[in-house]
Design a protein around this motif. Structure first.
Motif, PDB file in Angstrom:
ATOM      1  N   VAL A 367       0.833  -1.207   0.000  1.00 29.95           N
ATOM      2  CA  VAL A 367       0.000   0.000   0.000  1.00 29.95           C
ATOM      3  C   VAL A 367       0.871   1.262   0.000  1.00 29.95           C
ATOM      4  O   VAL A 367       0.616   2.205  -0.754  1.00 29.95           O
ATOM      5  N   ARG A 368       1.919   1.259   0.831  1.00 30.98           N
ATOM      6  CA  ARG A 368       2.732   2.488   0.961  1.00 30.98           C
ATOM      7  C   ARG A 368       3.815   2.599  -0.107  1.00 30.98           C
ATOM      8  O   ARG A 368       4.204   3.691  -0.489  1.00 30.98           O
ATOM      9  N   HIS A 369       4.330   1.455  -0.541  1.00 35.88           N
ATOM     10  CA  HIS A 369       5.537   1.513  -1.393  1.00 35.88           C
ATOM     11  C   HIS A 369       5.362   0.819  -2.741  1.00 35.88           C
ATOM     12  O   HIS A 369       6.303   0.794  -3.533  1.00 35.88           O
ATOM     13  N   ARG A 370       4.213   0.176  -2.943  1.00 40.40           N
ATOM     14  CA  ARG A 370       3.992  -0.581  -4.199  1.00 40.40           C
ATOM     15  C   ARG A 370       5.065  -1.668  -4.387  1.00 40.40           C
ATOM     16  O   ARG A 370       5.552  -1.900  -5.503  1.00 40.40           O
ATOM     17  N   ILE A 371       5.427  -2.272  -3.262  1.00 37.22           N
ATOM     18  CA  ILE A 371       6.377  -3.396  -3.289  1.00 37.22           C
ATOM     19  C   ILE A 371       5.591  -4.691  -3.085  1.00 37.22           C
ATOM     20  O   ILE A 371       4.779  -4.780  -2.155  1.00 37.22           O
ATOM     21  N   VAL A 372       5.809  -5.667  -3.967  1.00 39.68           N
ATOM     22  CA  VAL A 372       5.096  -6.948  -3.838  1.00 39.68           C
ATOM     23  C   VAL A 372       6.004  -7.943  -3.125  1.00 39.68           C
ATOM     24  O   VAL A 372       7.072  -8.298  -3.615  1.00 39.68           O
ATOM     25  N   ALA A 373       5.560  -8.364  -1.935  1.00 32.29           N
ATOM     26  CA  ALA A 373       6.269  -9.399  -1.157  1.00 32.29           C
ATOM     27  C   ALA A 373       5.247 -10.487  -0.842  1.00 32.29           C
ATOM     28  O   ALA A 373       4.095 -10.398  -1.240  1.00 32.29           O
ATOM     29  N   SER A 374       5.681 -11.535  -0.125  1.00 30.52           N
ATOM     30  CA  SER A 374       4.721 -12.587   0.232  1.00 30.52           C
ATOM     31  C   SER A 374       5.030 -13.099   1.636  1.00 30.52           C
ATOM     32  O   SER A 374       6.028 -12.693   2.248  1.00 30.52           O
ATOM     33  N   VAL A 375       4.184 -13.983   2.117  1.00 33.30           N
ATOM     34  CA  VAL A 375       4.358 -14.580   3.441  1.00 33.30           C
ATOM     35  C   VAL A 375       4.540 -16.078   3.248  1.00 33.30           C
ATOM     36  O   VAL A 375       3.856 -16.690   2.416  1.00 33.30           O
ATOM     37  N   THR A 376       5.451 -16.689   4.001  1.00 32.14           N
ATOM     38  CA  THR A 376       5.700 -18.129   3.837  1.00 32.14           C
ATOM     39  C   THR A 376       4.431 -18.927   4.187  1.00 32.14           C
ATOM     40  O   THR A 376       3.831 -18.689   5.237  1.00 32.14           O
ATOM     41  N   PRO A 377       4.017 -19.866   3.325  1.00 32.34           N
ATOM     42  CA  PRO A 377       2.776 -20.604   3.578  1.00 32.34           C
ATOM     43  C   PRO A 377       2.995 -21.815   4.490  1.00 32.34           C
ATOM     44  O   PRO A 377       2.811 -22.965   4.087  1.00 32.34           O
ATOM     45  N   TYR A 378       3.392 -21.552   5.719  1.00 33.87           N
ATOM     46  CA  TYR A 378       3.715 -22.604   6.691  1.00 33.87           C
ATOM     47  C   TYR A 378       3.166 -22.190   8.063  1.00 33.87           C
ATOM     48  O   TYR A 378       2.764 -21.031   8.249  1.00 33.87           O
ATOM     49  N   ALA A 379       3.206 -23.129   9.020  1.00 31.81           N
ATOM     50  CA  ALA A 379       2.692 -22.842  10.371  1.00 31.81           C
ATOM     51  C   ALA A 379       3.438 -21.644  10.979  1.00 31.81           C
ATOM     52  O   ALA A 379       2.831 -20.769  11.587  1.00 31.81           O
ATOM     53  N   THR A 380       4.772 -21.602  10.800  1.00 31.67           N
ATOM     54  CA  THR A 380       5.533 -20.423  11.238  1.00 31.67           C
ATOM     55  C   THR A 380       5.668 -19.503  10.038  1.00 31.67           C
ATOM     56  O   THR A 380       6.170 -19.912   8.999  1.00 31.67           O
ATOM     57  N   ARG A 381       5.212 -18.270  10.215  1.00 28.64           N
ATOM     58  CA  ARG A 381       5.164 -17.369   9.060  1.00 28.64           C
ATOM     59  C   ARG A 381       6.266 -16.327   9.111  1.00 28.64           C
ATOM     60  O   ARG A 381       6.531 -15.741  10.162  1.00 28.64           O
ATOM     61  N   TYR A 382       6.884 -16.121   7.959  1.00 30.13           N
ATOM     62  CA  TYR A 382       7.881 -15.067   7.815  1.00 30.13           C
ATOM     63  C   TYR A 382       7.530 -14.236   6.591  1.00 30.13           C
ATOM     64  O   TYR A 382       6.800 -14.704   5.696  1.00 30.13           O
ATOM     65  N   VAL A 383       8.084 -13.017   6.560  1.00 27.53           N
ATOM     66  CA  VAL A 383       7.982 -12.227   5.333  1.00 27.53           C
ATOM     67  C   VAL A 383       8.992 -12.810   4.362  1.00 27.53           C
ATOM     68  O   VAL A 383      10.102 -13.190   4.745  1.00 27.53           O
ATOM     69  N   ARG A 384       8.610 -12.893   3.080  1.00 23.92           N
ATOM     70  CA  ARG A 384       9.492 -13.546   2.098  1.00 23.92           C
ATOM     71  C   ARG A 384       9.640 -12.666   0.862  1.00 23.92           C
ATOM     72  O   ARG A 384       8.653 -12.221   0.285  1.00 23.92           O
ATOM     73  N   LEU A 385      10.896 -12.427   0.492  1.00 31.84           N
ATOM     74  CA  LEU A 385      11.197 -11.676  -0.730  1.00 31.84           C
ATOM     75  C   LEU A 385      11.985 -12.594  -1.655  1.00 31.84           C
ATOM     76  O   LEU A 385      12.835 -13.353  -1.191  1.00 31.84           O
ATOM     77  N   GLY A 386      11.718 -12.501  -2.951  1.00 35.79           N
ATOM     78  CA  GLY A 386      12.425 -13.357  -3.894  1.00 35.79           C
ATOM     79  C   GLY A 386      13.043 -12.560  -5.017  1.00 35.79           C
ATOM     80  O   GLY A 386      12.481 -12.454  -6.101  1.00 35.79           O
ATOM     81  N   PRO A 387      14.221 -11.942  -4.752  1.00 35.61           N
ATOM     82  CA  PRO A 387      14.875 -11.216  -5.849  1.00 35.61           C
ATOM     83  C   PRO A 387      15.233 -12.183  -6.969  1.00 35.61           C
ATOM     84  O   PRO A 387      15.805 -13.244  -6.714  1.00 35.61           O
ATOM     85  N   SER A 388      14.882 -11.821  -8.183  1.00 39.37           N
ATOM     86  CA  SER A 388      15.134 -12.699  -9.331  1.00 39.37           C
ATOM     87  C   SER A 388      15.869 -11.906 -10.405  1.00 39.37           C
ATOM     88  O   SER A 388      16.140 -10.710 -10.225  1.00 39.37           O
ATOM     89  N   ILE A 389      16.136 -12.550 -11.530  1.00 42.44           N
ATOM     90  CA  ILE A 389      16.830 -11.847 -12.622  1.00 42.44           C
ATOM     91  C   ILE A 389      15.966 -10.733 -13.208  1.00 42.44           C
ATOM     92  O   ILE A 389      16.438  -9.988 -14.070  1.00 42.44           O
ATOM     93  N   LEU A 390      14.727 -10.597 -12.753  1.00 46.33           N
ATOM     94  CA  LEU A 390      13.889  -9.488 -13.231  1.00 46.33           C
ATOM     95  C   LEU A 390      14.048  -8.255 -12.348  1.00 46.33           C
ATOM     96  O   LEU A 390      13.490  -7.205 -12.652  1.00 46.33           O
ATOM     97  N   ASN A 391      14.785  -8.373 -11.240  1.00 46.10           N
ATOM     98  CA  ASN A 391      14.969  -7.239 -10.330  1.00 46.10           C
ATOM     99  C   ASN A 391      16.323  -6.579 -10.541  1.00 46.10           C
ATOM    100  O   ASN A 391      17.202  -7.132 -11.205  1.00 46.10           O
TER     101      ASN A 391
END
Ligand SMILES: Cc1ncc(COP(=O)(O)O)c(C=O)c1O
Length: 408
Positions: A367-391
């Motif tokens: 919402v604030r930065h227009r950055i797309v991140a995700s959350v790990t789909p597991y019982a313990t949740r972390y913020v997850r970023l996946g820098p790829s060759i498109l970044n």
């Protein structure tokens, strides 16, 4: 989106695989966003979009005759297998074509020949698709499945800790070890080669490879496992709904197919009352009609990635991930989860921020930065970023600044 003009529709610039800006320009990403979740479900590069459109047009015009042409001597599937083999430094007959990682794991774990007392070892760190394939297998056949923990603290783990944990878990009854190359729960990359080296030869090493595939330069053979199942619609940026199982030539005999293949080398003998005569990998490629336009455009995806290069891709992704981890490590309220060492991590970077729910932070970044991140789909949740060759490095710095300001 500094430095990248969005490609105008139908007028993409010529592709120069040596320039990352040109690689990025082949995709139609939203130019207003900084996207660190492209690995979740792949965007298609222009070469893949064009191939899909070409096949779809031909199928819409006259599916019967186009299918006949593509299926003549398994022409289209073979073209895909050849392109995959070229990219992976493998033999085309070592590769089965699937629709996803999950389909590959389901077919593999459902089809491995096991005796009554044989045991399968997996870990607490694997994704749902591995756990569920093995649970269903156990339900059907009474196979014994045991889950072991390889590390307590992802950030502090070591090659020695990981290899020793697998070695300790193996018993004389162990027939299969089912692991995940890069854990989507923590970003830990397992030293598969070192693990393979300590396993007895009677044990089959099967790997969910999806978060290393399209990131690491290591070929499946160099990795040292017996089977590697991966979707091609994550880091590889292949067509959505495509995947492969690679199996060592000598290992394929250990699996019985579940879904009948439509490969002509099985279909024709069936009509003539003869036994099928085809490599097991081809027999493991499920039949039935598919979204053929996506399946066949996988050849262009592998060729696109071959032109960019496995080594250049791995170097770039690791550079971006290291830069991201270095930046996050400097922020007081951030606790990094993923190891720093490139030997124990790939593109996935997991972390938590003191006092913040991962879902709230991911929403705020968007919402604030227009950055797309995700959350790990597991019982313990972390913020997850996946820098790829498109970044780009600038995008990495931007996300670090955004996380640093997230408590203000
Ligand atoms: C480790 C791992 N394996 C498999 C999958 C599923 O992949 P696919 O959609 O190709 O089945 C995911 C995530 O979606 C994952 O994180």
């Amino acid at each position: 989106m500094a430095g990248f003009a969005p490609a105008a529709l139908g007028a993409a610039p010529p592709f120069d695989p040596r320039r990352w800006s040109s690689v990025r320009a082949q995709f139609s990403l939203d130019p207003r966003l900084t996207n660190f979740a492209t690995f979740l479900l792949a965007p298609h590069p222009r070469q893949v979009r064009d191939a899909i459109a070409r096949h779809a047009r031909a199928l819409d015009r006259d599916a019967k005759r186009y299918l006949d042409r593509q299926e003549d001597r398994n022409r289209a599937d073979q073209r895909v297998r050849n392109a995959a083999a070229r990219y992976l430094g493998a033999n085309a007959d070592e590769i089965a074509l699937t629709d996803s990682t999950t389909m590959g794991l389901g077919l593999l774990y459902g089809g491995l020949r096991l005796e009554e007392d044989d045991e399968v070892i997996t870990t607490t760190h694997d994704f749902y698709s591995t756990h569920e394939s093995l649970r269903l297998r156990a339900l059907r056949t009474g196979a014994h499945v045991r889950k072991v923990r390889l590390y307590q603290n992802a950030r502090a783990t070591s090659v020695d800790e990981l290899v020793s944990a697998v070695r300790r878990a193996v018993t004389p009854k162990t027939r299969v070890v089912a692991l995940t190359w890069v854990h989507s729960s923590t970003g830990v990359k397992l030293p598969i080669r070192a693990i393979a080296d300590v396993l007895p030869t009677r044990v089959l090493l099967c790997v969910d490879g999806v978060h290393g595939f399209g990131v690491e330069a290591t070929t499946p053979r160099q990795l040292g496992c017996d089977f590697l199942a991966s979707g091609c619609h994550k880091w590889l940026f292949g067509p959505r709904g495509t995947g492969i199982i690679w199996g060592r030539a000598e290992a394929w005999d250990a699996v019985t197919p579940t879904i009948p293949t439509f490969d002509g080398r099985a279909f024709r003998p069936w009509m003539e009352g003869r036994a099928p005569d085809l490599p097991r990998s081809a027999a493991m490629t499920p039949g039935g009609f598919h979204t053929f336009e996506h399946r066949w455009a996988l050849a262009e995806a592998f060729e696109f990635r071959r032109r960019i290069g496995r080594v250049r891709t791995a170097t770039r992704t690791h550079q971006l991930a290291q830069r991201l981890k270095n930046g996050l490590a400097e922020i007081k309220h951030v606790r990094l989860v993923t190891p720093q060492s490139p030997a124990l991590s790939a593109g996935i970077v997991c972390f938590e921020v003191e006092g913040q729910e991962p879902f709230d932070l991911v929403e705020r970044l968007y919402v604030r930065h227009r950055i797309v991140a995700s959350v790990t789909p597991y019982a313990t949740r972390y913020v997850r970023l996946g820098p790829s060759i498109l970044n780009t490095p600038a995008e990495v710095d931007r996300v670090v600044r955004a996380v640093a300001s997230s408590r203000r």
